[in-house]
Design an enzyme around this catalytic site. Structure first.
Site, PDB file in Angstrom:
ATOM      1  N   SER A   1      73.839  65.109  80.985  1.00 31.12           N
ATOM      2  CA  SER A   1      73.994  63.939  80.138  1.00 31.12           C
ATOM      3  C   SER A   1      73.341  62.729  80.773  1.00 31.12           C
ATOM      4  O   SER A   1      73.173  62.656  81.994  1.00 31.12           O
ATOM      5  CB  SER A   1      75.476  63.630  79.915  1.00 31.12           C
ATOM      6  OG  SER A   1      76.028  62.949  81.033  1.00 31.12           O
ATOM      7  N   ASP A   2      72.965  61.759  79.933  1.00 32.35           N
ATOM      8  CA  ASP A   2      72.669  60.448  80.484  1.00 32.35           C
ATOM      9  C   ASP A   2      73.981  59.859  80.989  1.00 32.35           C
ATOM     10  O   ASP A   2      75.068  60.298  80.600  1.00 32.35           O
ATOM     11  CB  ASP A   2      72.034  59.538  79.430  1.00 32.35           C
ATOM     12  CG  ASP A   2      71.176  58.446  80.055  1.00 32.35           C
ATOM     13  OD1 ASP A   2      71.378  58.129  81.248  1.00 32.35           O
ATOM     14  OD2 ASP A   2      70.307  57.896  79.354  1.00 32.35           O
ATOM     15  N   TRP A   3      73.876  58.874  81.851  1.00 31.69           N
ATOM     16  CA  TRP A   3      75.059  58.346  82.526  1.00 31.69           C
ATOM     17  C   TRP A   3      75.981  57.654  81.514  1.00 31.69           C
ATOM     18  O   TRP A   3      75.565  56.776  80.788  1.00 31.69           O
ATOM     19  CB  TRP A   3      74.626  57.396  83.634  1.00 31.69           C
ATOM     20  CG  TRP A   3      74.422  58.068  84.973  1.00 31.69           C
ATOM     21  CD1 TRP A   3      74.896  57.634  86.169  1.00 31.69           C
ATOM     22  CD2 TRP A   3      73.731  59.294  85.266  1.00 31.69           C
ATOM     23  NE1 TRP A   3      74.550  58.502  87.183  1.00 31.69           N
ATOM     24  CE2 TRP A   3      73.832  59.527  86.664  1.00 31.69           C
ATOM     25  CE3 TRP A   3      73.039  60.220  84.491  1.00 31.69           C
ATOM     26  CZ2 TRP A   3      73.267  60.634  87.292  1.00 31.69           C
ATOM     27  CZ3 TRP A   3      72.475  61.321  85.119  1.00 31.69           C
ATOM     28  CH2 TRP A   3      72.591  61.527  86.486  1.00 31.69           C
TER      29      TRP A   3
ATOM     30  N   GLY B   1      77.016  59.137  78.887  1.00 37.32           N
ATOM     31  CA  GLY B   1      76.489  59.503  77.579  1.00 37.32           C
ATOM     32  C   GLY B   1      77.155  60.716  76.968  1.00 37.32           C
ATOM     33  O   GLY B   1      76.542  61.422  76.162  1.00 37.32           O
TER      34      GLY B   1
END
Length: 864
Positions: free
Chosen positions: A239-241, A243
């Site tokens: 995941s994006d941080w 996210g």
């Protein structure tokens, strides 16, 4: 060791609680270790133009390469490969197993805050350069993380906005059609598809946003059906941080790791859902299996675990950085042949806000602490000395949004560069944040202290967690010596509440109901400014006291001890400064005007509101051009800006953000040590309204949390051409100090079958007097298509080096990608029988040769 690592055998050894732990990170940059299974913690680091390492605060210095738009504008696959290799070597020095790069989101609008992070507006160029970068990086055993899958092309409401991808049917005026996958497939997914096919990145990062109503991190259509299914992607999905917005949904959709730690959506929530049988052990095993494959790559790499972080600085690396900076420079105009600067010039005026500051990178997660940086002024001065020219300087006008950092002009009490920070877990005195000039109560002993090099301290990491609590109190002290006498503007922003004292007198109060702003990824205050008279050479005591108690109580998506950003500069004289700079230009043989943006204006976290150059920049350009027509304008931005003075200027360079060696790389081009060969990877519009996405980008396009992609497939140059709009500078445009002649176009026949390969062949001759490199671009058009298609699309390119007078036969290999469009009705790629136009050009608008090829029989295809 890696040869002995068996994924299935290791999976069987891991207890279920540890399997659940592996589904999320620990801290900002690491995966969980599982000692019972012999698994150590994997370390990640931000890219894409460098390897920052595991700390925002007090990080170990790193090499900074040119921004991705600059690397994309080199059109140089070999250079991208070598940059990737160098980043792999630096990753080893940082103990980094997974680099969070490259970014390949299509630049839908020049306003995108992170536009500088991606290579191009064109999916073929974007994906091709990305694949070379990935191959270089992974050749050193370091996992690339292609990102942000998919359509993360704006910062406005990036966590919640839903991007509705539409196609335009039968119109050239942007009429909204039905919601469709065609634009998603041809424009936004395509660079990922190309890169995955040609480089197989070992990791992939999901985007923050929704696509057609559903967040990507839990979107089975995107992650299961397309990525894993059609494309057969076997890598690890991260995941994006912050996210991840669901538990069962994201796990079942194939999201392997939630970052950062500690977990918000997994952990105990997974255990609860397993009890309810909404998740099963098989679901967990499938995710962990992908993580173990990533771990196997780390074992293969030889990158040590939990290693101390170091830097790389060798003559070979410096030369690569310099080469990259020069090759990322595009010559846009040279009407009077002022460039290259020649022997005989006696006086050069260097003017502009970007001249004496090294704008190495855009802002946000791409920003890092460079091992060193060469400013344009330094590079130009060194080159001018070689031809005996005198160099003078004037800023002309400032261009900052937030005040420039004071780094380099601050000292600790012991005389060492930087500042000194002390931390307490409880308020050390009743009046710690008092607006009074002195602390009246005795200060208790601090629990931790550390020196720092900067006046910008984002305390999301780099703090001793064993000593400093989440809620803490901080004192920052330094001594500042200004280099100019006069009225100085100082500005402070904090994550938390705090005050700035100068010589024990309160100057800036941010402790009393501070107004929130965009600093520190939206977690901090506005920059509050005050003016103070300072004397050059005199030393002043600066003290900042902050508490993050209010920041923590307000709630944060991640653990953070707060932040401090202190900036300052002599207050601008406005018109007077421009007049002084113009006078300097008039007294010189040549003026070099270095203007543009910086990480204040182009950054993760926010989009630009317009494409104007900041403040009084255009006034400065007009005045200097009037004072000295022999003015070279160097524009340094990560994405397009408007240039209302472009017709009046004879000489314009686009420099992008050039990394460590930006000053030397620029000087090499200005003085002719390097013949420029870059070509724009982005269309520069004359005005923002001409940009295809203008009616529906950012807050203009929002409709109940949705952004309608009205332009459909007509992004970038495709949109300009179908609307018959002339850009300021076209996609693929870039000049040289020599000239090239194209001739002899030939096309091979397209063989039968659903995966045909064919070639476009032609001759290029260097008709000038110096050696140079030319980027020959091959565009394909399908005038007989059953659905509307762009007037032409880039499908191949070749960068050719030629000595003066030399000719070479160039062959560009093409495949079914060059012939096909995506048909929603058939849910497949379609290549229709008929004749296709072939265009060979020096840019998208400078077509040198035309021809055609014929496909005898239609076919469809899916997958890679």
């Amino acid at each position: 060791m890696a040869a002995e690592f068996d994924v299935e055998a290791t999976l069987a050894k891991i207890p279920l609680p540890d399997k659940i732990k592996l589904l999320s990170g620990v801290g900002w940059w690491n995966t969980h270790a599982v000692p019972a299974a012999g698994l150590q913690s994997l370390r990640m680091s931000d890219g894409p133009n460098g390897v920052r390492g595991s700390q925002f605060f007090n990080g170990v210095p790193s090499s900074c390469f040119p921004s991705s738009t600059g690397l994309g504008s080199s059109f140089d696959v070999d250079l991208a490969l070598r940059v990737g290799e160098a980043l792999g070597v630096e990753s080893h020095a940082k103990g980094c197993h997974v680099l969070l790069a490259p970014t390949v989101n299509t630049q839908r609008s020049p306003l995108g805050g992170r536009s500088f992070e991606s290579f191009a507006e064109d999916p073929h160029l974007n994906g091709t350069i990305a694949a070379a970068y990935i191959n270089g990086l992974q050749s050193k055993g370091v996992a690339a993380t292609i990102k942000h899958f998919v359509a993360n092309d704006q910062e406005f409401q990036r966590y919640r906005v839903s991007l509705l991808l539409v196609c335009v049917r039968g119109s050239t005026e942007g009429r909204v059609g039905e919601v469709s996958e065609r634009a998603l497939r041809e424009i936004y997914l395509k660079p990922f598809q190309i890169a995955i096919k040609n480089s197989n990145p070992w990791a992939l990062m999901t985007a923050y946003n929704r696509v057609n109503g559903l967040h990507v991190s839990e979107n089975p259509r995107l992650l299961v059906d397309i990525l894993r299914g059609e494309w057969g992607y076997q890598g690890t999905i991260i995941s994006d941080w912050i996210g991840v917005y669901s538990t069962a949904e994201s796990i079942k959709a194939g999201l392997d790791i939630e970052m950062p730690g500690p977990t918000v959506m997994r952990g105990k929530a997974v255990e609860r859902l397993m009890i309810a049988e909404k998740l099963f052990t098989s679901d967990i095993d499938e995710r962990v299996r992908k993580i173990l494959v990533l771990y196997k790559h780390a074992l293969d790499s030889g990158v040590p675990f939990d290693a101390p972080e170091g830097s790389i600085d060798t003559p070979e690396l410096r030369q690569l950085l310099r080469t990259a900076a020069a090759d990322a420079t595009v010559l846009l105009k040279n009407d009077k042949q002022i460039l290259p600067l020649k022997t005989g010039i006696k006086k050069i005026a260097v003017i502009g806000p970007n001249a004496k500051r090294a704008m190495t990178s855009g802002g946000g997660s791409a920003q890092l602490r460079s091992t060193y940086a060469v400013t344009p002024f330094e590079g130009i001065t060194a080159a001018a000395n070689e031809i005996g020219a005198e160099v003078t300087y004037h800023i002309g006008t400032p261009s900052h949004n937030t005040l420039p950092l004071l780094d380099g002009s601050i000292r600790q009490g012991n005389g060492e560069p930087g500042a000194y920070m002390q931390f307490w877990n409880e308020s050390p005195s009743e009046d710690f944040l008092s607006t009074s000039p002195h602390l009246h109560a005795k200060i208790s002993e601090h629990v931790w202290d550390v020196p720092t090099h900067s006046t910008n301290c984002f305390l999301a990491d780099g703090v001793d967690d064993t000593k400093v609590n989440e809620v803490c109190y901080i004192r920052y002290t330094t001594k500042f010596t200004p280099d100019e006498t006069g009225s100085w503007e100082l500005g402070l922003s904090v994550a938390g509440a705090g005050n700035l004292f100068v010589d024990s007198k309160l100057l800036i109060d941010l402790s009393t109901d501070p107004e929130q702003g965009e600093s520190f990824f939206g977690l901090g205050t506005i920059e509050k400014r005050e003016v103070i008279d300072l004397e050059a050479g005199k030393t002043y005591d600066f003290e900042i006291r902050i508490s993050n108690a209010s920041f923590v109580s307000r709630g944060s998506p991640f653990s953070c001890r707060g932040g401090i950003r202190l900036g300052g500069c002599r207050k601008s004289g406005g018109a007077r400064d421009i007049e002084e700079a113009s006078k300097l230009a008039a007294e010189s043989d040549v003026a070099i005007l270095v203007i543009g943006l910086n990480h204040d204006w182009e950054s993760e976290g926010f989009d630009r509101q317009n494409i104007d150059l900041p403040r009084l920049t255009n006034n400065l350009v007009a005045a200097v051009l009037k004072a000295n027509p022999n003015t070279v304008i160097v524009n340094q931005t990560g994405a397009p800006v408007a240039m209302p003075w472009a017709d009046s200027a004879s000489t314009i360079l686009q420099a992008f953000y050039g990394g460590n060696e930006l000053g030397n790389g620029l000087a090499d081009v200005l003085f002719g040590k390097v013949n420029p060969s870059g070509k724009l990877s982005l269309t520069f519009p004359k005005r923002l309204e001409d940009s295809p996405s203008f009616p529906s980008y950012g807050d203009r396009g929002q409709e109940l949390g949705k952004i309608l992609y009205n332009e459909g497939i007509f992004v970038g140059y495709r949109g300009f051409e179908i609307r018959k709009l002339e850009p300021l500078f076209a996609f693929g445009h870039g000049l040289s100090y020599t000239t090239f002649e194209y001739s002899g176009l030939q096309t091979s026949a397209i063989p039968a079958g659903n995966d045909p390969k064919f070639a476009v062949t032609f001759t290029i001759k260097n008709t000038g007097s110096v050696s140079g490199r030319e980027v020959a671009q091959v565009y394909i058009a399908d005038p007989q298509s059953s659905l509307p298609r762009p007037l032409k699309e880039l499908k191949g390119f070749n960068k050719v080096a030629l000595e003066a007078g030399e000719s070479k036969v160039v062959s560009v290999e093409l495949d079914r990608e060059a012939l096909s469009f995506y048909d929603d009705r058939r849910a497949a790629w379609v290549a229709e029988a008929g004749k296709f136009d072939v265009f060979v050009g020096a840019s998208s608008t400078d077509i040198k040769l035309t021809g055609e090829v014929e496909l005898e029989k239609s076919f469809t295809w899916k997958g890679l």
